[in-house]
Design an enzyme around this catalytic site. Structure first.
Site, PDB file in Angstrom:
ATOM      1  N   THR A  32     -34.894  -7.443   2.892  1.00  0.00           N
ATOM      2  CA  THR A  32     -36.261  -6.918   2.944  1.00  0.00           C
ATOM      3  C   THR A  32     -37.235  -8.078   3.030  1.00  0.00           C
ATOM      4  O   THR A  32     -37.037  -9.115   2.390  1.00  0.00           O
ATOM      5  CB  THR A  32     -36.569  -6.034   1.716  1.00  0.00           C
ATOM      6  OG1 THR A  32     -37.904  -5.532   1.819  1.00  0.00           O
ATOM      7  CG2 THR A  32     -36.423  -6.803   0.416  1.00  0.00           C
TER       8      THR A  32
ATOM      9  N   HIS B   7     -25.202  -7.089 -12.034  1.00  0.00           N
ATOM     10  CA  HIS B   7     -24.439  -8.012 -12.862  1.00  0.00           C
ATOM     11  C   HIS B   7     -23.127  -7.394 -13.348  1.00  0.00           C
ATOM     12  O   HIS B   7     -22.237  -8.104 -13.851  1.00  0.00           O
ATOM     13  CB  HIS B   7     -25.282  -8.437 -14.078  1.00  0.00           C
ATOM     14  CG  HIS B   7     -24.994  -9.833 -14.545  1.00  0.00           C
ATOM     15  ND1 HIS B   7     -23.798 -10.459 -14.336  1.00  0.00           N
ATOM     16  CD2 HIS B   7     -25.760 -10.727 -15.228  1.00  0.00           C
ATOM     17  CE1 HIS B   7     -23.823 -11.675 -14.859  1.00  0.00           C
ATOM     18  NE2 HIS B   7     -25.005 -11.869 -15.407  1.00  0.00           N
TER      19      HIS B   7
END
Length: 403
Positions: free
Chosen positions: A322, A374
């Protein structure tokens, strides 16, 4: 003999849609492949076309109604205008005229209330143009306003100036409009991404001078040879593709208790459209050259601008890029495009003083941001991935020489 007009077959990722606009009403003649209806889903607007020359006999699903995949929305008759359709159309016109006569000069408040029930596409058109609902004459069934009515109102010559409504000093005006299906779906996905993933963002910066010099040197020859403008995005797509090869976890996704490692590279590129942010996908970017990447992005941008992006254009994707720098953003933390596990954020190129070999130089710098899940990607992998992209961009020859 009347035949059924059905909603398109939606893919598994789309549960239902909403009738946005009927462009044709019962009794109106239509030509083969002419758009007669728009169906808005949470991803794209789908067009329903006439199966042949003929007329709409009956509308079963009106504007604002929810429709399922392959559900019947209207009855159609091929050939000349049917008597039943003509009768229904005339009856509708008579009822509309009678209701207008009984109502007389209806207050603007009542007309505004009437339009509050219109389809999302009509409300969006009114909001974007700033036209008051009460100023538009509805030609749809029952006096409903269509997108064409809004467009026609814009093209009319300006009338004599009208004295502005008096507003009490200190009065604060609010306007309430419903979310479109696309905006609601985007909101749901973004909220889910923040609540259901262990999202973390790591940052780095890249010296854009080498790429800018290469682009300035070869852009004319590149465009002449390939018919495509050489932009920065192709460098980022190719650099990201190479980095994904080296860090497979960044190209993976989580499915329940399983990790799915993708053996292909489908990179979504976020594109701004009138309906909001959409993410069409470039397929197999490891097999694409720079010109194919640039042409692919340009084609998607044109389809997004014209509202022609299909569901197949935005389905899938293993990684997303993006570019907030298009709008002037200097730094941001992009939100994951689930079920993907990472997203790269580009930003504005800003000249800044940098220390180079003990000397201060003014260089065109860009901050990069990598948000990642994560649960799957460790910090070491995330940082290594981003550093790889930085190195490939600062030394573009590495991409060509596969270093």
């Amino acid at each position: 003999m009347a035949t059924e007009i059905k909603a398109p077959v939606f893919p598994e990722s789309v549960a239902d849609g909403t009738i946005a606009t009927w462009h044709k009403q019962p009794g109106e003649a239509v030509s083969r492949d002419e758009v007669i209806c728009d169906i808005e889903t949470d991803k794209v607007v789908l067009e329903v076309v006439a199966p042949a020359d003929g007329t709409i006999v009956t509308i079963i699903k009106g504007e604002g109604d929810t429709v399922l995949s392959n559900e019947v929305i209207a009855q159609f008759e091929e050939g000349a205008v049917s008597g039943a359709a003509q009768t229904q159309a005339v009856q509708g016109n008579v009822e509309q005229a009678a209701s207008q006569t009984e109502a007389g000069a209806a207050p603007v408040v009542e007309r505004a209330q009437q339009v509050s029930d219109q389809a999302p596409a009509v409300r969006k058109a009114l909001t974007e143009t700033g036209i008051a609902a009460g100023d538009v004459a509805g030609t749809g069934r029952g006096g409903r306003i269509t997108k064409e009515d809004v467009a026609n109102h814009q093209t009319k010559p300006a009338a004599a100036a009208v004295a502005p409504l008096s507003v009490a000093i200190g009065e604060r005006i609010e306007k309430r409009v419903p979310m479109t299906r696309l905006r609601k779906r985007v909101a749901e996905r973004l909220l889910a991404a923040t609540q259901q993933t262990a999202m973390l963002t790591t940052f780095n910066e890249v010296n854009m001078k080498p790429i800018m010099e290469m682009r300035a040197q070869f852009k004319d020859a590149f465009e002449k040879r390939h018919g495509a403008r050489l932009g920065f995005m192709s460098f980022f797509v190719k650099a990201a593709t190479e980095a994904l090869k080296r860090y497979p976890a960044v190209n993976a996704s989580i499915d329940g208790d399983d990790i799915v490692y993708h053996g292909y590279y489908d990179i979504g590129v976020a594109v701004s459209s009138e309906r909001g942010l959409v993410v069409p996908v470039l397929r197999d970017t490891d097999r694409m050259n720079y010109a194919e990447v640039e042409n692919g992005i340009r084609a998607y941008a044109g389809k997004a601008r014209d509202g022609k992006l299909g569901i197949e254009d935005m389905t899938g994707g293993t990684f997303t890029i993006t570019n907030g720098g298009t709008f002037g953003s200097l730094l941001s933390t992009p939100i994951l495009n689930t079920p993907q596990t990472a997203i790269l954020g580009m930003h504005k190129i800003q000249e800044r003083p940098m220390a180079v070999n003990g000397q201060v130089e003014i260089l065109p710098m860009m901050y990069l941001a990598l948000s990642y899940d994560h649960r799957l990607i460790d910090g070491k992998e995330a940082v290594g991935f981003l550093v790889t992209i930085k190195e490939l961009l600062e030394e573009p020859a590495r991409l060509i020489l596969d270093l």
